[in-house]
Design an enzyme around this catalytic site. Structure first.
Site, short mmCIF file in Angstrom:
data_model
loop_
_atom_site.label_atom_id
_atom_site.label_comp_id
_atom_site.label_asym_id
_atom_site.label_seq_id
_atom_site.Cartn_x
_atom_site.Cartn_y
_atom_site.Cartn_z
N SER A 64 1.92 -5.73 -35.83
CA SER A 64 2.67 -6.79 -35.15
C SER A 64 2.50 -6.71 -33.63
CB SER A 64 4.15 -6.68 -35.47
OG SER A 64 4.37 -6.85 -36.84
N1 SAH Z 1 5.50 -3.46 -39.58
C1 SAH Z 1 4.06 -3.57 -39.56
C2 SAH Z 1 3.63 -5.01 -39.63
C3 SAH Z 1 2.58 -5.20 -40.64
S1 SAH Z 1 2.26 -6.88 -41.09
C4 SAH Z 1 3.49 -2.84 -38.36
O1 SAH Z 1 4.25 -2.43 -37.49
O2 SAH Z 1 2.28 -2.69 -38.29
C5 SAH Z 1 3.31 -7.08 -42.50
C6 SAH Z 1 3.06 -6.16 -43.66
O3 SAH Z 1 3.93 -6.59 -44.73
C7 SAH Z 1 1.65 -6.18 -44.24
O4 SAH Z 1 1.13 -4.88 -44.23
C8 SAH Z 1 1.85 -6.70 -45.67
O5 SAH Z 1 0.97 -6.13 -46.61
C9 SAH Z 1 3.28 -6.32 -45.96
N2 SAH Z 1 3.97 -7.06 -47.00
C10 SAH Z 1 3.89 -8.39 -47.32
N3 SAH Z 1 4.69 -8.68 -48.35
C11 SAH Z 1 5.31 -7.51 -48.72
C12 SAH Z 1 6.25 -7.13 -49.73
N4 SAH Z 1 6.75 -8.01 -50.59
N5 SAH Z 1 6.64 -5.84 -49.80
C13 SAH Z 1 6.15 -4.92 -48.95
N6 SAH Z 1 5.24 -5.20 -47.98
C14 SAH Z 1 4.84 -6.47 -47.86
#
Ligand code: SAH
Length: 216
Positions: A64
């Protein structure tokens, strides 16, 4: 903590940029000033690691934007020792920010590969968090209730399982909307059955995919 002096200056600049953009919680800024974001992206992206932008981490997912991480963390109003659940571990950047602020962190990621990578990244940096590979739209009932839940992917609606896993006084910070933009909501559980909802700015997240989220 493994770090590289080369990144000290760009990281300091990022913190100043976030302050100018309106992040006020000094504890959040302090955490961001310590976390080696470059270590969570490909070497080819190192020069961009402290830009205030999202960056690819593989599997079509992103780390993010630092402003977004800072804003969501600020909205959680974390206190030392709070139990926090994150949905969407991704690169583990948000997870590290939460750990650095003294929270007891639990995080769920749906991609197995990202889960394994995050686990290793946290270990390498000396952070302790409980990670799980699975569908975070159902929360993580084993360790509930949580003082705060932060969802780092865009949801079509607020998953009710998450609300039910909050303590009284607990806060859910979640972006809700369509595939183009999502509004940041903060839902506070004020009693067993009452909730208070506040709305903040629009953001753009990757989709929250799961039983109580978007279809794959
Ligand atoms: N918090 C992360 C942001 C990653 S982007 C960081 O700091 O890097 C969002 C993430 O949510 C992705 O890795 C995606 O695979 C995950 N995601 C999407 N739907 C999800 C779900 N139902 N349960 C768990 N993870 C999920």
């Amino acid at each position: 903590m493994i770090d590289d002096r080369r990144f000290a200056r760009p990281r300091k600049k990022l913190v100043e940029e976030l302050r100018e953009k309106g992040i006020q919680d000094e504890r959040v800024l302090m955490a961001i000033s310590k976390i080696p974001r470059h270590s969570l992206v490909d070497t080819a992206l190192h020069s961009k690691a402290y830009n205030d932008t999202a960056l690819p981490i593989g599997m079509g997912q992103t780390i993010s934007q630092p402003y977004t991480v800072a804003r969501q963390t600020e909205l959680l109003e974390i206190e030392q020792g709070n139990k926090i659940l994150e949905i969407g571990t991704g690169s583990s950047y948000q997870c590290m920010v939460l750990c650095e602020m003294g929270a007891d962190v639990f995080s769920v990621e749906r991609h197995n590969e990202l889960y394994h990578r995050a686990k290793e990244a946290l270990r390498n940096q000396g952070y302790k968090a409980m990670l799980k590979a699975g569908d975070g739209t159902l929360g993580w009932s084993t360790y509930a209730p949580y003082d705060g839940i932060v969802v780092t992917a865009g949801a079509p609606v607020v998953p009710q399982d998450l609300i039910k896993q909050l303590t009284i006084g607990g806060k859910l910070v979640i972006p809700v909307g369509d595939n183009k933009k999502q509004m940041m909501l903060k839902i506070t559980r004020v009693s067993e059955s009452e909730y208070h909802q506040e709305e903040f700015d629009n953001f753009k997240f990757v989709p929250l995919i799961g039983e109580k989220g978007w279809d794959n």
